[in-house]
Design a protein around this motif. Structure first.
Motif, PDB file in Angstrom:
ATOM      1  N   LEU A  49       0.703  -1.297  -0.065  1.00 19.99           N
ATOM      2  CA  LEU A  49       0.033   0.057  -0.114  1.00 19.99           C
ATOM      3  C   LEU A  49       1.350   1.758   0.187  1.00 19.99           C
ATOM      4  CD1 LEU A  49      -2.917  -0.975   2.782  1.00 19.99           C
ATOM      5  CD2 LEU A  49      -3.288  -0.571  -0.088  1.00 19.99           C
ATOM      6  N   GLY A  50       1.785   1.419   1.118  1.00 24.29           N
ATOM      7  CA  GLY A  50       2.579   2.124   1.019  1.00 24.29           C
ATOM      8  C   GLY A  50       1.689   3.824   1.428  1.00 24.29           C
ATOM      9  N   GLY A  51       1.895   5.121   1.096  1.00 21.94           N
ATOM     10  CA  GLY A  51       1.650   5.891   1.275  1.00 21.94           C
ATOM     11  C   GLY A  51       1.069   6.331   3.305  1.00 21.94           C
ATOM     12  N   ASP A  52       1.543   5.467   3.981  1.00 19.22           N
ATOM     13  CA  ASP A  52       1.959   6.408   5.382  1.00 19.22           C
ATOM     14  C   ASP A  52       2.894   5.776   5.823  1.00 19.22           C
ATOM     15  OD1 ASP A  52      -0.514   5.598   8.439  1.00 19.22           O
ATOM     16  OD2 ASP A  52       1.801   4.481   8.178  1.00 19.22           O
ATOM     17  N   MET A  53       3.961   6.607   6.903  1.00 21.51           N
ATOM     18  CA  MET A  53       5.254   6.823   7.417  1.00 21.51           C
ATOM     19  C   MET A  53       5.577   5.482   7.715  1.00 21.51           C
ATOM     20  SD  MET A  53       6.325   9.853   6.402  1.00 21.51           S
ATOM     21  CE  MET A  53       7.859   9.005   6.885  1.00 21.51           C
ATOM     22  N   SER A  54       4.418   4.821   8.909  1.00 22.04           N
ATOM     23  CA  SER A  54       5.103   3.123   8.597  1.00 22.04           C
ATOM     24  C   SER A  54       5.301   2.138   8.146  1.00 22.04           C
ATOM     25  CB  SER A  54       3.848   2.711  10.174  1.00 22.04           C
ATOM     26  OG  SER A  54       4.344   3.491  11.269  1.00 22.04           O
ATOM     27  N   ALA A  55       4.359   2.616   6.747  1.00 21.10           N
ATOM     28  CA  ALA A  55       4.252   1.339   5.991  1.00 21.10           C
ATOM     29  C   ALA A  55       5.860   1.389   4.893  1.00 21.10           C
ATOM     30  CB  ALA A  55       3.073   2.127   4.575  1.00 21.10           C
ATOM     31  N   VAL A  56       6.407   3.066   5.415  1.00 22.74           N
ATOM     32  CA  VAL A  56       7.776   2.938   4.953  1.00 22.74           C
ATOM     33  C   VAL A  56       8.579   2.072   5.276  1.00 22.74           C
ATOM     34  CG1 VAL A  56       9.478   4.735   4.138  1.00 22.74           C
ATOM     35  CG2 VAL A  56       6.966   4.957   3.879  1.00 22.74           C
ATOM     36  N   ALA A  64       7.110   6.361  -2.076  1.00 23.02           N
ATOM     37  CA  ALA A  64       7.465   6.583  -3.361  1.00 23.02           C
ATOM     38  C   ALA A  64       5.537   6.554  -3.929  1.00 23.02           C
ATOM     39  CB  ALA A  64       7.983   6.121  -4.485  1.00 23.02           C
ATOM     40  N   ILE A  65       4.833   6.342  -2.774  1.00 18.73           N
ATOM     41  CA  ILE A  65       3.091   6.417  -3.280  1.00 18.73           C
ATOM     42  C   ILE A  65       2.690   7.869  -2.795  1.00 18.73           C
ATOM     43  CG2 ILE A  65       0.895   5.727  -2.390  1.00 18.73           C
ATOM     44  CD1 ILE A  65       2.589   4.082  -4.123  1.00 18.73           C
ATOM     45  N   PHE A  66       3.142   8.433  -2.031  1.00 19.56           N
ATOM     46  CA  PHE A  66       3.108   9.411  -1.508  1.00 19.56           C
ATOM     47  C   PHE A  66       3.255  10.922  -2.549  1.00 19.56           C
ATOM     48  CE2 PHE A  66       4.592   8.028   2.491  1.00 19.56           C
ATOM     49  CZ  PHE A  66       3.328   8.456   3.428  1.00 19.56           C
ATOM     50  N   VAL A 106       8.459  12.565   5.231  1.00 20.21           N
ATOM     51  CA  VAL A 106       9.004  12.451   3.750  1.00 20.21           C
ATOM     52  C   VAL A 106       8.890  13.534   2.926  1.00 20.21           C
ATOM     53  CG1 VAL A 106       5.989  11.277   3.411  1.00 20.21           C
ATOM     54  CG2 VAL A 106       7.836  10.422   1.850  1.00 20.21           C
ATOM     55  N   PHE A 107       9.611  13.669   2.052  1.00 25.81           N
ATOM     56  CA  PHE A 107       9.653  14.911   0.899  1.00 25.81           C
ATOM     57  C   PHE A 107      10.042  14.459  -0.368  1.00 25.81           C
ATOM     58  CE2 PHE A 107      11.389  15.798   5.354  1.00 25.81           C
ATOM     59  CZ  PHE A 107      11.309  17.069   5.877  1.00 25.81           C
ATOM     60  N   ILE A 123      12.239  11.263  -0.564  1.00 30.11           N
ATOM     61  CA  ILE A 123      13.906  11.261   0.848  1.00 30.11           C
ATOM     62  C   ILE A 123      12.520  11.178   2.037  1.00 30.11           C
ATOM     63  CG2 ILE A 123      15.472  11.642  -0.442  1.00 30.11           C
ATOM     64  CD1 ILE A 123      15.832  13.842   0.313  1.00 30.11           C
ATOM     65  N   SER A 124      13.344  10.769   2.566  1.00 35.06           N
ATOM     66  CA  SER A 124      11.955  10.848   4.118  1.00 35.06           C
ATOM     67  C   SER A 124      13.381   9.773   5.444  1.00 35.06           C
ATOM     68  CB  SER A 124      11.486   9.854   4.228  1.00 35.06           C
ATOM     69  OG  SER A 124      11.080   8.621   3.726  1.00 35.06           O
ATOM     70  N   LEU A 125      12.979  10.472   6.796  1.00 38.73           N
ATOM     71  CA  LEU A 125      13.469   9.981   7.758  1.00 38.73           C
ATOM     72  C   LEU A 125      12.514   9.795   8.995  1.00 38.73           C
ATOM     73  CD1 LEU A 125      16.416   9.881   9.423  1.00 38.73           C
ATOM     74  CD2 LEU A 125      14.890  12.263   9.569  1.00 38.73           C
TER      75      LEU A 125
END
Length: 506
Positions: A49-56, A64-66, A106-107, A123-125
């Motif tokens: 799915l993605g689109g969630d910080m914990s999914a990352v 990349a879904i964001f 996420v940016f 990119i994300s942290l």
């Protein structure tokens, strides 16, 4: 506050160091992402799915879904209820706390070249707690196995002059010198001897055989267990989208361990011929460590609604440091001096040499179907072989034997997660179920884990507020000690959480 002397145990071989515990190594290897409220509401079934910080943190391609830069943070109320059985006696305990366990951002950088197949770079942290060590329970019962067997197991075969004080030595001096020269096992025998639990067959330096001053019979035992701390990871993520079908990502993870464990055994007896009738044995362990791992992930849109995900989690390579403190007291009947209670408190902090631990890698596969703006269904499967846990250095005799034990008692554990979400206007209604197999070949040690979750979300537009309740249950048989007194307390544990998350677009 008691003054403790910090002492580094240094021996030619680490084969005599027994602070390392296989069950603790297992807990360091189980990276259970605590996650955002939406992630937990679907029981973690987010790999496709993605689109969630914990999914990352689960699948790096999910970043990349964001479509817009995004951030979230999560707060949980954690409650652990334990029902403990020990020789037909039952006890219950409860532990609660509030914890900030997830945060990240996420940016998203869209590609301004409309002719390129690479649509965006991200990119994300993120910070995620991966294990909660806070727990406490109490066991009591009548046993026919005494704590004397713990000390006898260590003492038999050791020379008396290697487990006892020299003339003029204090308890602290002898405990420290024995640890330095012979290791942790000799220190355990020293505690048993100095507390009068052990008696040598011959009172000579060359003696290597011992008997107990605790007579056989029945023993009233009370055992306290308290632990606290957590495992966590900080992830740096990079992800990209290729056309409208493929999402790829990588996570570089820095892991850390902060774990403390306290145990105390109280044993009493009135057995005929028993010179020692009351024993109190305290142990404390402090573990700190850091490690590194990486993850590779992909999400592929098979159709407009159907998505598939795959993630490879590398092993985690840890460097771990451990410290222990111990003390014992024993009431000795018919003793010749005026102090029948023998308190053996070395006031020494044993600092063990740093060692390495490699936790096993994991592979995960996921499927999800997204019903446009109406909702979704998701399924995740993961596989991890816990027999691949490995202590290093490999040329150490003790670590090599521990690795052989690990190969024999651990196995592959599969995990299955199901989740669903239904959207109505600004509201989202969610639920999930998970099942995790025992990592032990003999599942009587640790049973399977089952859990469920329910959640609710509200979308304000650029901001989303999510609330979730989840619960998981597992039965564990906890051996009191690794040798001698190995009888287990059966702990039925229910872990329930209420999680609140705030997520917003940047």
């Amino acid at each position: 506050m008691k003054k403790l002397t910090i002492f580094m145990i240094g021996v030619f071989s680490m084969s005599n160091l027994f602070a390392q515990d296989i069950t603790d190594a297992l807990s360091y290897s189980q990276d259970e992402i605590q996650g955002s409220a939406r992630f937990r509401a679907l029981s973690g079934a987010f790999g496709a799915l993605g689109g969630d910080m914990s999914a990352v943190s689960l699948n790096p391609a999910g970043a990349a879904i964001f479509n817009r830069s995004h951030a979230s943070m999560s707060l949980s109320s954690i409650n652990i209820n334990n029902d403990v059985s020990f020789f037909n006696e039952k006890n219950s305990s409860s532990e609660s706390k509030i914890d900030l366990h997830q945060a990240g951002g996420v940016f998203v950088f869209a590609n301004t070249n409309s002719n390129s197949s690479w649509k965006k770079f991200v990119i994300s942290l993120a910070y995620d707690k991966t294990a909660n060590h806070d727990d406490q329970w109490f066991a009591s019962g009548r046993n026919t196995n005494s704590v004397d067997n713990y000390f006898l197991a260590y003492a038999q075969g050791l020379r008396l002059d290697e487990i006892s004080r020299f003339t003029g030595e204090t308890i602290s001096q002898a405990y420290a010198e024995i640890g330095n020269s012979y290791g942790y096992g000799n220190q355990q025998a020293f505690l048993g001897y100095e507390s009068f639990i052990l008696e040598p067959i011959n009172d000579t330096d060359e003696n290597t055989a011992y008997v107990s001053n605790i007579a056989q019979g029945t023993f009233n035992q009370q055992y306290d267990y308290i632990s606290e701390g957590y495992n966590g990871k900080v992830s740096f993520n990079a992800a990209t989208q290729y056309k409208d079908k493929l999402y790829l990502g990588i996570n570089l993870n820095a892991h850390f361990i902060n774990y403390e464990k306290y145990t105390f055994l109280r044993e009493t007896n009135s057995n005929p011929g028993s010179l020692v009738t009351n024993v109190g044995f305290e142990n404390n362990l402090l573990t700190t460590g850091n490690g590194f791992s990486f993850q590779l992930g992909a999400i592929f849109k098979l159709t407009e609604g159907l998505r598939a995900g795959f993630t490879y989690n590398s092993p985690t390579w840890f460097r771990i440091n451990e410290e222990t403190t111990q003390s014992i007291s024993a009431f000795v009947d018919d003793i010749d001096d005026d102090e029948p209670t023998k308190n053996v408190n070395p006031n020494i902090v044993n600092i063990f040499p740093e060692y390495k631990l490699r936790s096993p890698g994991k592979i995960s596969g996921s499927l999800a179907y997204v019903f446009g703006n109406k909702g979704l269904l998701s399924f995740d499967y993961s596989r991890r072989d816990y027999s691949n846990i490995e202590f290093k250095p490999e040329d150490d005799i003790f670590f090599r034997s521990q690795n052989e034990v690990i190969n024999n008692i651990f196995k592959v554990a599969n995990t299955y997660r199901f989740g669903g979400e239904y959207k109505h206007k600004q509201f989202s209604f969610r639920g999930g179920y998970r099942f995790e197999e025992s990592p032990y070949e003999d599942e009587s040690f640790v049973g399977d884990l089952t859990g469920f979750s329910l959640g609710l979300g509200y979308n304000f537009g650029n901001t989303r507020l999510d609330l979730t309740y989840d619960q998981a249950e597992r039965t564990v048989n906890n051996s009191l000690y690794s040798v001698g007194l190995t009888d287990a307390a059966k702990v039925d544990s229910i872990n329930s959480n209420v999680t609140l998350s705030l997520a917003f677009n940047l």
